[in-house]
Design a protein around this motif. Structure first.
Motif, PDB file in Angstrom:
ATOM      1  N   GLY A 299      36.743  55.257  54.220  1.00 49.69           N
ATOM      2  CA  GLY A 299      37.443  56.040  53.199  1.00 49.69           C
ATOM      3  C   GLY A 299      38.904  56.231  53.568  1.00 49.69           C
ATOM      4  O   GLY A 299      39.494  55.413  54.256  1.00 49.69           O
ATOM      5  N   GLY A 300      39.488  57.336  53.124  1.00 46.95           N
ATOM      6  CA  GLY A 300      40.925  57.540  53.319  1.00 46.95           C
ATOM      7  C   GLY A 300      41.679  56.973  52.134  1.00 46.95           C
ATOM      8  O   GLY A 300      41.082  56.628  51.099  1.00 46.95           O
ATOM      9  N   ASN A 301      42.982  56.843  52.317  1.00 49.63           N
ATOM     10  CA  ASN A 301      43.794  56.390  51.180  1.00 49.63           C
ATOM     11  C   ASN A 301      43.997  54.882  51.165  1.00 49.63           C
ATOM     12  O   ASN A 301      44.773  54.373  50.361  1.00 49.63           O
ATOM     13  N   GLY A 302      43.352  54.183  52.060  1.00 48.52           N
ATOM     14  CA  GLY A 302      43.608  52.746  52.176  1.00 48.52           C
ATOM     15  C   GLY A 302      43.225  51.987  50.917  1.00 48.52           C
ATOM     16  O   GLY A 302      42.177  52.230  50.322  1.00 48.52           O
ATOM     17  N   GLN A 303      44.098  51.070  50.546  1.00 45.99           N
ATOM     18  CA  GLN A 303      43.817  50.192  49.404  1.00 45.99           C
ATOM     19  C   GLN A 303      43.289  48.866  49.930  1.00 45.99           C
ATOM     20  O   GLN A 303      43.757  48.380  50.966  1.00 45.99           O
ATOM     21  N   PRO A 304      42.319  48.258  49.222  1.00 47.07           N
ATOM     22  CA  PRO A 304      41.820  46.966  49.703  1.00 47.07           C
ATOM     23  C   PRO A 304      42.890  45.876  49.631  1.00 47.07           C
ATOM     24  O   PRO A 304      43.778  45.926  48.785  1.00 47.07           O
ATOM     25  N   ALA A 305      42.766  44.913  50.533  1.00 50.38           N
ATOM     26  CA  ALA A 305      43.681  43.766  50.500  1.00 50.38           C
ATOM     27  C   ALA A 305      43.412  42.950  49.246  1.00 50.38           C
ATOM     28  O   ALA A 305      42.253  42.744  48.872  1.00 50.38           O
ATOM     29  N   GLN A 306      44.457  42.481  48.612  1.00 48.59           N
ATOM     30  CA  GLN A 306      44.299  41.563  47.482  1.00 48.59           C
ATOM     31  C   GLN A 306      44.120  40.172  48.070  1.00 48.59           C
ATOM     32  O   GLN A 306      45.009  39.686  48.763  1.00 48.59           O
ATOM     33  N   ILE A 307      42.977  39.573  47.804  1.00 52.68           N
ATOM     34  CA  ILE A 307      42.728  38.238  48.361  1.00 52.68           C
ATOM     35  C   ILE A 307      42.873  37.216  47.237  1.00 52.68           C
ATOM     36  O   ILE A 307      42.228  37.327  46.193  1.00 52.68           O
ATOM     37  N   LEU A 308      43.755  36.247  47.457  1.00 54.11           N
ATOM     38  CA  LEU A 308      43.978  35.220  46.435  1.00 54.11           C
ATOM     39  C   LEU A 308      42.937  34.125  46.613  1.00 54.11           C
ATOM     40  O   LEU A 308      42.786  33.591  47.717  1.00 54.11           O
ATOM     41  N   ASP A 309      42.239  33.803  45.554  1.00 53.00           N
ATOM     42  CA  ASP A 309      41.237  32.731  45.684  1.00 53.00           C
ATOM     43  C   ASP A 309      41.903  31.375  45.437  1.00 53.00           C
ATOM     44  O   ASP A 309      43.023  31.295  44.946  1.00 53.00           O
ATOM     45  N   VAL A 310      41.179  30.315  45.779  1.00 47.26           N
ATOM     46  CA  VAL A 310      41.660  28.971  45.473  1.00 47.26           C
ATOM     47  C   VAL A 310      41.632  28.795  43.956  1.00 47.26           C
ATOM     48  O   VAL A 310      41.021  29.584  43.239  1.00 47.26           O
ATOM     49  N   GLU A 311      42.309  27.747  43.478  1.00 46.04           N
ATOM     50  CA  GLU A 311      42.280  27.481  42.036  1.00 46.04           C
ATOM     51  C   GLU A 311      40.828  27.320  41.588  1.00 46.04           C
ATOM     52  O   GLU A 311      40.015  26.750  42.319  1.00 46.04           O
ATOM     53  N   PRO A 312      40.511  27.800  40.385  1.00 42.46           N
ATOM     54  CA  PRO A 312      39.121  27.647  39.917  1.00 42.46           C
ATOM     55  C   PRO A 312      38.762  26.180  39.690  1.00 42.46           C
ATOM     56  O   PRO A 312      39.638  25.312  39.654  1.00 42.46           O
ATOM     57  N   ASP A 313      37.463  25.940  39.524  1.00 43.26           N
ATOM     58  CA  ASP A 313      36.999  24.580  39.185  1.00 43.26           C
ATOM     59  C   ASP A 313      37.727  24.088  37.941  1.00 43.26           C
ATOM     60  O   ASP A 313      37.948  24.857  37.004  1.00 43.26           O
ATOM     61  N   GLU A 314      38.054  22.813  37.925  1.00 43.22           N
ATOM     62  CA  GLU A 314      38.638  22.249  36.704  1.00 43.22           C
ATOM     63  C   GLU A 314      37.546  22.151  35.632  1.00 43.22           C
ATOM     64  O   GLU A 314      36.351  22.103  35.954  1.00 43.22           O
ATOM     65  N   PRO A 315      37.977  22.136  34.349  1.00 41.35           N
ATOM     66  CA  PRO A 315      36.975  22.242  33.269  1.00 41.35           C
ATOM     67  C   PRO A 315      35.858  21.199  33.357  1.00 41.35           C
ATOM     68  O   PRO A 315      34.687  21.529  33.141  1.00 41.35           O
ATOM     69  N   HIS A 316      36.200  19.941  33.720  1.00 40.50           N
ATOM     70  CA  HIS A 316      35.120  18.925  33.719  1.00 40.50           C
ATOM     71  C   HIS A 316      34.136  19.180  34.861  1.00 40.50           C
ATOM     72  O   HIS A 316      32.941  18.910  34.742  1.00 40.50           O
ATOM     73  N   ILE A 317      34.622  19.764  35.982  1.00 40.34           N
ATOM     74  CA  ILE A 317      33.701  20.069  37.082  1.00 40.34           C
ATOM     75  C   ILE A 317      32.838  21.276  36.700  1.00 40.34           C
ATOM     76  O   ILE A 317      31.614  21.287  36.906  1.00 40.34           O
ATOM     77  N   ALA A 318      33.501  22.282  36.097  1.00 43.61           N
ATOM     78  CA  ALA A 318      32.744  23.470  35.667  1.00 43.61           C
ATOM     79  C   ALA A 318      31.670  23.047  34.660  1.00 43.61           C
ATOM     80  O   ALA A 318      30.520  23.523  34.729  1.00 43.61           O
ATOM     81  N   ALA A 319      32.021  22.127  33.747  1.00 39.53           N
ATOM     82  CA  ALA A 319      31.054  21.681  32.734  1.00 39.53           C
ATOM     83  C   ALA A 319      29.903  20.930  33.402  1.00 39.53           C
ATOM     84  O   ALA A 319      28.724  21.122  33.065  1.00 39.53           O
ATOM     85  N   ALA A 320      30.234  20.093  34.398  1.00 34.27           N
ATOM     86  CA  ALA A 320      29.180  19.342  35.094  1.00 34.27           C
ATOM     87  C   ALA A 320      28.243  20.307  35.819  1.00 34.27           C
ATOM     88  O   ALA A 320      27.016  20.141  35.803  1.00 34.27           O
ATOM     89  N   ARG A 321      28.810  21.314  36.423  1.00 26.78           N
ATOM     90  CA  ARG A 321      27.968  22.280  37.138  1.00 26.78           C
ATOM     91  C   ARG A 321      27.066  23.048  36.168  1.00 26.78           C
ATOM     92  O   ARG A 321      25.885  23.270  36.445  1.00 26.78           O
ATOM     93  N   ALA A 322      27.647  23.428  35.031  1.00 25.28           N
ATOM     94  CA  ALA A 322      26.833  24.150  34.040  1.00 25.28           C
ATOM     95  C   ALA A 322      25.718  23.232  33.531  1.00 25.28           C
ATOM     96  O   ALA A 322      24.569  23.663  33.353  1.00 25.28           O
ATOM     97  N   ALA A 323      26.044  21.942  33.348  1.00 24.44           N
ATOM     98  CA  ALA A 323      25.038  21.001  32.848  1.00 24.44           C
ATOM     99  C   ALA A 323      23.897  20.854  33.853  1.00 24.44           C
ATOM    100  O   ALA A 323      22.719  20.836  33.475  1.00 24.44           O
ATOM    101  N   VAL A 324      24.236  20.772  35.143  1.00 28.51           N
ATOM    102  CA  VAL A 324      23.187  20.621  36.163  1.00 28.51           C
ATOM    103  C   VAL A 324      22.297  21.866  36.189  1.00 28.51           C
ATOM    104  O   VAL A 324      21.067  21.775  36.247  1.00 28.51           O
TER     105      VAL A 324
END
Ligand SMILES: Cc1cc2nc3c(=O)[nH]c(=O)nc-3n(C[C@H](O)[C@H](O)[C@H](O)COP(=O)(O)OP(=O)(O)OC[C@H]3O[C@@H](n4cnc5c(N)ncnc54)[C@H](O)[C@@H]3O)c2cc1C
Length: 602
Positions: free
Chosen positions: A560-585
């Protein structure tokens, strides 16, 4: 550090160590200089049982968290400047064990958020596996060259925050890939080319460069690439892939022998430091996806323009101190005290390796960021940890050997690429070499060539003498760049790192720890912890750093306390054709399961 300073803690218990000192006999990583001198890296190698003996026999003191002890890292002009009053700190004290990317990630964020942070690192140098130091003659050496890849967003953000006098990394560079028969291919700088959908971009831009591997062999990779759509579809799928070796997966997918021998095996020996038959298929899929396949530019890599310890970690140490934290080198953590009433760790004990003094650091939370071997020693030595199944499970994990060399030649030899990957030069080890004249400021005007060359999965090379290792490097680089044949070695350093690097072996996933543990105020960080919701994977400084930030966030939720969580930057998301392939599988799996049919996948 002078060896004489290590002879202070008698080692009494480990019979193999009788009559020697804890620091020496418990096999700190020995670093042999070619000229005959020797340094101690003082890393994770201390035998835990011997250290508890040392702890019992040595002077003890309790360190009030408000008082900074003398520290092992260089130039701590104002180590005490950041004193936090005990009252203000009560309930918010955090001890971080291990000073690599993971430990520093946690320490930086928590100290900036006002927590009373103490980082304890066994070595005199900050940086862990990314550390380095100077030899007696002032030559910079490092635990191998480390690249910073395109998706290392959190590391790049950190480097901006440090406000360094100049950007510490090179531009993205090309790399050459060599076999003993000559140049196999080149990795271009993908981000300089028009961006195409992933897999298409990589194929189009490497097609004209892949001189050695015929197209029909490359095409045998396609069924393997299709498994990428499947492997992350659930935690359960991941565990299934983890139980098989990458070799088995490549075989099932019909990858050609030539593609396997000339491309996949050597790539994995330098990417995950082990041959595919000894690597988890899941870890391999994750790593290849993160470093090369998720987006066209992911394989772009840049290099430190000097010693990472000096350019990045020393400023980081100063930043943490300015924010009120303590960063103490030469502190080997050997024990901890569990409060039986709360079930929480109440203090951590560490030997000061320069004085032999034992100190106890009271704390409200602990982050272990020590790597597999270091954690195994702590678990073996501490019944409080050994009682917990999640900590005991860590004993099932394995780690890998690495050798790093730095070699000075009497004349300049131009190399086609600053970074070079060597395949098939050693039967069981992977290798790389880097032309430091082209990469690092310090060597730009050096009259001779300076190279850094590393061996991964170096088990069978460890017993060789330094001279034999240097001779092998020289022979390998001369095979690639014949100009080295006429050059004489004027100086060299060989560094051995046995059992220092995470081994993502088949079936290891079940034994890797989550960041939150069964001890409520103890958290884990490092490239080997699991369950981190971030796309960086494998042996990655970015992943290690991110796990430090997310461990800090768990500490903040806990204390607790007043500490704020670190903002963690994620990698770029899956590109649409990869996301679509994953959803299809995923959809296909559901349909197959609902129809009671046999799944086409694993
Ligand atoms: C030769 C080589 C090449 C690599 N190449 C790359 C690359 O190109 N790009 C990349 O991103 N990554 C690379 N890596 C991997 C990268 O270095 C690691 O993933 C990362 O540094 C791990 O950081 P960490 O903080 O998890 O652990 P570590 O760096 O291992 O830090 C753990 C620290 O804990 C300390 N410790 C252990 N036990 C104790 C104890 N009991 N008390 C106090 N301190 C203790 C150790 O001394 C160490 O400093 C490479 C690694 C090697 C060895």
């Amino acid at each position: 550090m002078p060896l004489s300073r290590l002879h202070r803690v008698p080692c009494l218990q480990n019979t193999s160590c009788v009559g020697r000192t804890a620091a020496i006999c418990c096999s700190p990583l020995r670093v042999h200089l070619h000229g005959g001198a020797s340094l101690d890296r003082l890393s994770v190698q201390l035998s835990a049982s011997a250290c508890s003996a040392a702890v019992k026999s040595s002077r003890r003191r309790v360190v009030p968290m408000a008082v900074a002890a003398g520290d092992g890292f260089t130039a701590d002009a104002n180590g005490d400047s950041s004193v936090v009053t005990p009252d203000a700190a009560e309930g918010r004290r955090v001890v971080i064990v291990g000073g690599g990317w993971a430990g520093f990630g946690a320490a930086k964020h928590l100290s900036e958020q006002g927590y009373d942070v103490t980082l304890l690192e066994a070595s005199p140098n900050p940086g862990g596996l990314s550390s380095g130091w100077r030899t007696a003659s002032g030559r910079a050496v490092e635990a191998g060259m480390k690249g910073f890849w395109y998706q290392y967003k959190n590391t790049f953000k950190l480097l901006e925050e440090l406000q360094l006098p100049s950007w510490p990394l090179t531009d993205f560079t090309t790399s050459g890939f060599w076999s003993p028969r000559g140049l196999v291919t080149e990795a271009p700088v993908f981000s300089k080319k028009p961006r195409l959908p992933t897999l298409v971009g990589q194929f189009v831009y490497t097609f004209p460069l892949y001189w050695a591997l015929p197209l029909e062999d490359r095409l045998t990779m396609l069924p393997f690439l299709a498994t990428l759509a499947d492997y992350v579809s659930s935690e359960e799928r991941f565990e299934q892939y983890d139980k098989m070796s990458a070799y088995e997966l490549f075989r099932q997918c019909g990858v050609s022998t030539r593609c396997y021998n000339e491309f996949l095996r050597p790539t994995l020996l330098v990417g995950l430091f082990a041959p595919p038959e000894d690597l988890s298929a899941a870890a391999v899929l994750e790593t290849l996806y993160f470093y090369a396949l998720a987006h066209q530019n992911d394989f772009d890599v840049c290099w430190p323009r000097g010693s990472t310890a000096e350019l990045i970690f020393q400023p980081l140490v100063e930043k943490i101190r300015t924010a009120g934290g303590r960063v103490l080198g030469n502190r080997l953590v050997t024990g901890l005290t569990l409060d039986s009433a709360t079930g929480e760790v109440s203090s951590v004990e560490a030997v000061d390796r320069s004085t032999g003094e034992i100190a106890s650091y009271p704390t409200d939370a602990v982050v272990f960021a020590v790597g597999i071997s270091g954690m195994q020693k702590l678990v073996s030595a501490n019944p409080a940890l050994a009682k917990q199944p999640d900590f005991r499970s860590i004993m099932e994990l394995r780690s890998l050997d690495v050798i790093a060399t730095r070699i000075w030649f009497d004349r300049r030899v131009a190399t086609r690429y600053p970074a070079n990957v060597l395949s098939g030069f050693e039967t069981t080890a992977g290798a790389t070499f880097f032309n430091l004249n082209d990469l690092q400021d310090e060597y730009q005007n050096e009259p001779g060539t300076v190279i850094s060359a590393d061996f991964y999965h170096a088990n069978s090379l460890l017993p060789l003498s330094d001279q034999e290792i240097v001779d092998r490097v020289v022979s390998h680089v001369a095979t690639c760049e014949p100009g080295f044949n006429g050059a004489k070695v004027t100086d060299s350093v060989v560094l051995r790192f046995p059992k220092a690097v995470t081994h993502f072996s088949p079936g290891s996933y079940q034994h890797r720890p989550f960041q939150a543990t069964t001890i409520p105020n103890v958290f884990m960080a490092g490239d080997w912890v699991k369950g981190v919701p971030h796309g960086a994977n494998g042996l990655s400084q970015e992943r290690a750093y991110v796990t430090g930030l997310s461990a800090a966030n768990l500490v903040i939720s806990r204390l607790g306390g007043n500490g704020q969580p670190a903002q963690i930057l994620d990698v770029e998301p899956d590109e649409p054709h990869i996301a679509a392939a994953r959803a299809a599988v995923r959809g296909l799996r559901e349909v197959v399961a609902a129809a009671g049919l046999r799944s086409p996948f694993l």
